[in-house]
Write an enzyme that holds these catalytic residues in place. Sequence first.
Site, PDB file in Angstrom:
ATOM      1  N   GLY A 235      -3.255  13.171   5.286  1.00 64.25           N
ATOM      2  CA  GLY A 235      -2.346  12.038   5.306  1.00 64.25           C
ATOM      3  C   GLY A 235      -2.250  11.328   3.966  1.00 64.25           C
ATOM      4  O   GLY A 235      -3.015  11.572   3.027  1.00 64.25           O
ATOM      5  N   HIS A 236      -1.301  10.396   3.898  1.00 63.96           N
ATOM      6  CA  HIS A 236      -1.031   9.715   2.627  1.00 63.96           C
ATOM      7  C   HIS A 236      -2.200   8.830   2.198  1.00 63.96           C
ATOM      8  O   HIS A 236      -2.915   8.249   3.000  1.00 63.96           O
ATOM      9  CB  HIS A 236       0.275   8.914   2.685  1.00 63.96           C
ATOM     10  CG  HIS A 236       0.342   7.853   3.747  1.00 63.96           C
ATOM     11  ND1 HIS A 236       1.452   7.091   3.956  1.00 63.96           N
ATOM     12  CD2 HIS A 236      -0.564   7.443   4.662  1.00 63.96           C
ATOM     13  CE1 HIS A 236       1.228   6.240   4.941  1.00 63.96           C
ATOM     14  NE2 HIS A 236       0.009   6.453   5.386  1.00 63.96           N
ATOM     15  N   ASN A 237      -2.399   8.787   0.881  1.00 71.13           N
ATOM     16  CA  ASN A 237      -3.421   7.973   0.222  1.00 71.13           C
ATOM     17  C   ASN A 237      -4.852   8.416   0.514  1.00 71.13           C
ATOM     18  O   ASN A 237      -5.796   7.678   0.234  1.00 71.13           O
ATOM     19  CB  ASN A 237      -3.263   6.497   0.568  1.00 71.13           C
ATOM     20  CG  ASN A 237      -2.037   5.875  -0.085  1.00 71.13           C
ATOM     21  OD1 ASN A 237      -0.977   5.811   0.530  1.00 71.13           O
ATOM     22  ND2 ASN A 237      -2.169   5.455  -1.331  1.00 71.13           N
TER      23      ASN A 237
END
Length: 341
Positions: A235-237
């Site tokens: 997922g993002h970050n």
Amino acid sequence: MKKTLQELAEFVGGRVAGDPSVLIQGLDNIEGAGPRDLTFAVEPHIDEARSCKAAAVMLPEGTGDFPKPALYVEEPRAAFARLLELFTPKLDFPAGVSDKAHIGEDVTLGEGVVIMPFAVVDDHAVIGDRVTLYPHTYIGQYAEVGEDSVVYSGATVREHCHVGRRCVIHCSAVIGSDGFGFTTKDGVHTKVPQVGNVVLEDDVEIGAHDGIDRAAMGSTVIGHGTKIDNLVHIGHNCKIGPNCLIVAQTGISGSTIVGHNVTFGGQVGTVGHIHIGANSVYAARSGIIGNMPEGVFCAGFPVQPHTEWLRMQAAMKHLPELQKKLKQMEKRLARYEKENG
């Protein structure tokens, strides 16, 4: 290719027991090896290898008497991997850019690149020395691919993403897809712009059909030397540390920070915004729902120490029997209460 057992021993730094002139023409596993092949065996498969059909067997140093010609090394898996490279040379493609590829404006191409038909390198991208782009790859605007990296067919490196040196991106992987970010009001989901990128550090391998989401802001980072199996979602970050192993169908939720040298078995899942300590192992189908310390071996959902999980699984096998005894005790108690009212 034909090599004597002695030549192979010199190549991997091992020693031969038995006939050093045995001729090896191929490599295979214990079941498939024939009279011209070399195989390898470690515990608990050494006894199985004693009766295999291989011409010779690679074994760990310190193994006792063996009925076949043997090649002893400290680390058979690593040594056998070197021999696989020797017996299976890399594919050789002539350097150059196919006239069927699309190269955008202001693109920087390094020396010795291989860009095959129908690859697309969009405007302002940077392709390092000796990079190979297979057909139907897409390198987005302002993206960078470091030297000696390989991007296989159908894979995408989207805009502004950075791929380090000696990386491998397998077919249909997507580096830099939008992070899953939405706000919801009155039942309507509104997209939050994902303006960050993905950074793959050096020597990272990304499996087929993986999705590595770009950060909402900043970077999603995959640390150097980390290897990711097929069908994995990051997922993002997220910040994945160096030298991790992430096995198929694992999902790591956004903004999770993973330390170095962490192994996730198949189908592990995590919640987001947590820290997972370094030097840890999570067995297949583990569910990680909170911060985790370093140096643990865990399993289950919710995740728990592996030894506790094993005891729980063993106890669960007795539940039908315990349930039956409990019902018998309830009936006896009911009779007792009735008789002694």
